[in-house]
Design a protein around this motif. Sequence first.
Motif, short mmCIF file in Angstrom:
data_model
loop_
_atom_site.label_atom_id
_atom_site.label_comp_id
_atom_site.label_asym_id
_atom_site.label_seq_id
_atom_site.Cartn_x
_atom_site.Cartn_y
_atom_site.Cartn_z
N ASN A 1 0.71 -1.30 0.14
CA ASN A 1 -0.08 -0.15 0.13
C ASN A 1 0.74 1.12 0.02
O ASN A 1 1.90 1.30 0.85
CB ASN A 1 -0.76 0.02 1.14
N THR A 3 0.76 5.26 0.45
CA THR A 3 0.06 6.56 0.97
C THR A 3 0.33 7.76 0.36
O THR A 3 1.67 7.80 0.51
CB THR A 3 -0.07 6.70 2.50
N GLY A 40 -8.97 13.28 -6.93
CA GLY A 40 -9.19 12.00 -7.59
C GLY A 40 -9.85 11.71 -8.65
O GLY A 40 -10.35 10.70 -9.05
N ASP A 41 -10.39 12.79 -9.36
CA ASP A 41 -11.21 12.63 -10.44
C ASP A 41 -10.83 13.49 -11.61
O ASP A 41 -11.68 13.96 -12.39
CB ASP A 41 -12.73 12.94 -10.15
N THR A 68 -18.45 12.98 1.48
CA THR A 68 -17.64 12.29 0.94
C THR A 68 -17.01 12.80 -0.53
O THR A 68 -17.98 13.09 -1.09
CB THR A 68 -18.19 11.00 0.87
N ASP A 69 -16.01 12.73 -0.55
CA ASP A 69 -15.31 13.05 -1.98
C ASP A 69 -15.68 12.20 -3.14
O ASP A 69 -15.13 11.00 -2.74
CB ASP A 69 -13.57 13.36 -1.95
N GLY A 72 -12.66 10.52 -4.84
CA GLY A 72 -11.80 9.94 -4.20
C GLY A 72 -12.15 9.06 -2.96
O GLY A 72 -13.16 8.65 -3.03
N HIS A 73 -11.38 9.05 -2.17
CA HIS A 73 -11.55 8.22 -0.92
C HIS A 73 -11.83 8.78 0.53
O HIS A 73 -11.62 8.32 1.58
CB HIS A 73 -10.75 6.67 -0.84
N ARG A 74 -11.90 10.05 0.44
CA ARG A 74 -11.76 11.34 1.61
C ARG A 74 -13.23 11.23 2.12
O ARG A 74 -14.18 11.35 1.32
CB ARG A 74 -11.25 12.26 1.15
N LYS A 75 -13.06 11.12 3.50
CA LYS A 75 -14.45 11.27 3.99
C LYS A 75 -14.14 12.52 5.13
O LYS A 75 -13.07 12.44 5.85
CB LYS A 75 -15.10 10.21 4.97
#
Length: 86
Positions: A1, A3, A40-41, A68-69, A72-75
């Motif tokens: 993974n 980051t 993320g987009d 939530t974005d 992406g994966h951000r919350k």
Amino acid sequence: NVTVSRPITLNVDAQPTVLTDDSIQLWLTIEYRPTAEGAGDGGNAAQVNEQLTFTLDPGKPLVVSRATDPGGHRKVAVEVTATVMK
């Protein structure tokens, strides 16, 4: 993974008023803005701008915003707890 850290803008401004029953009326402004690289987009970052007013009971936490974005994966969640100091 792997980051990857990317900067975001998160501003929370609050203006409390203590009411006669010791509850707290809170005016809150929330601004959340990821950078284009962090969207993320492909650069179309989702933004949150909210102005809220609500009443809190002292010592009880309350989640007032969740986002939530979508790209992406951000919350992001904003939780407030107020305490009346006498």
